[in-house]
Design an enzyme around this catalytic site. Structure first.
Site, mmCIF file in Angstrom:
data_model
loop_
_atom_site.group_PDB
_atom_site.id
_atom_site.type_symbol
_atom_site.label_atom_id
_atom_site.label_comp_id
_atom_site.label_asym_id
_atom_site.label_seq_id
_atom_site.Cartn_x
_atom_site.Cartn_y
_atom_site.Cartn_z
ATOM 1 N N ASP A 86 0.826 -1.211 0.000
ATOM 2 C CA ASP A 86 0.000 0.000 0.000
ATOM 3 C C ASP A 86 0.865 1.268 0.000
ATOM 4 O OD1 ASP A 86 0.907 0.077 2.604
ATOM 5 O OD2 ASP A 86 -1.081 0.256 3.520
ATOM 6 N N ARG A 138 -13.082 11.121 2.870
ATOM 7 C CA ARG A 138 -12.636 9.785 3.269
ATOM 8 C C ARG A 138 -11.835 9.825 4.562
ATOM 9 N NH1 ARG A 138 -11.013 7.523 -2.784
ATOM 10 N NH2 ARG A 138 -13.175 7.293 -3.511
ATOM 11 N N ARG A 142 -13.030 7.666 7.950
ATOM 12 C CA ARG A 142 -12.296 6.596 8.621
ATOM 13 C C ARG A 142 -12.002 6.927 10.077
ATOM 14 N NH1 ARG A 142 -6.688 6.634 5.146
ATOM 15 N NH2 ARG A 142 -5.667 8.470 6.013
ATOM 16 N N ASP A 187 -15.656 3.989 -7.153
ATOM 17 C CA ASP A 187 -15.808 3.612 -5.749
ATOM 18 C C ASP A 187 -15.627 2.103 -5.666
ATOM 19 O OD1 ASP A 187 -16.545 3.036 -3.170
ATOM 20 O OD2 ASP A 187 -18.206 4.465 -3.126
#
Length: 206
Positions: A86, A138, A142, A187
């Protein structure tokens, strides 16, 4: 693509890198490599006083990512597992160029190149490109405590920095395939067809 695929997912804070990396690792049955974020002991201090704690924060990230990548990638190619990460190691310079200056930045650059120049580079990068409003939404969603008072100006500049960084990687790593994903429109969490679209693009190069 060469054997032992190494895919890196990148994008600014809040783009969905870890989520997409996890989904891709599960789909392709690759090893998932996730960066250490919340374990950084300087993170809270950094968000309270960027100038005071930036060098400590960036050095912690650099050393931990170097250790993680080295342990995983500096192994015989015949035994190395396919990987989805990531992050790309170059993200360290993206943030350091924004938070450090002067002697500290010079020292950081030297250490960065000493540690990372011989690390294997990804075969493929999935770059999630998103605008400021999407990223802020976002980040709020989170719910990380240390991100809730995030400086929108800093994040806006970071979006531009990522564009510059991707151009740099294209020039420095010409063998690396870069797939750009429109994070404002796709998405991949809520719409399975969007995720399948990303998977199809990756499969073209696997």
């Amino acid at each position: 693509m060469k054997q032992n695929p190494y895919i890196a997912v990148e994008g600014a804070i809040g783009a969905g890198k870890t989520t997409l990396s996890t989904m891709l690792a599960q789909r392709f049955e690759f090893m998932l490599m996730k960066e250490i974020v919340e374990e950084n002991p300087f993170l809270d201090k950094f968000y309270q006083n960027i100038e005071e704690w930036a060098f400590q924060l960036e050095m912690f990230f650099l050393c931990n990512r170097y250790k993680q990548l080295g342990d995983t990638l500096l192994t015989p190619a015949s035994t190395r597992q396919p990987i989805v990460s990531d992050y790309h190691i170059y993200k360290n310079m993206i943030f350091a160029e924004r938070t450090l200056s002067g002697v500290q930045l010079d020292k950081y650059r030297q250490i960065y190149h000493l540690l990372t120049d011989d690390l294997p580079k990804p075969n493929l990068i999935v770059y999630i490109k998103a605008d400021l409003d999407t990223l802020l939404h976002r980040i709020q969603k989170r719910g990380r405590d240390f991100e809730q008072n995030f400086d929108a100006g800093y994040l806006s500049q970071l979006v531009e920095d990522y564009e510059t960084a991707i151009s740099h990687i294209r020039a420095q790593e010409p063998d690396t395939v870069i797939i750009t994903i429109d994070g404002n429109k796709l998405d991949f969490v809520e719409r399975p067809e969007d995720f399948e679209q990303i998977v199809a693009k990756i499969k073209e190069h696997l």
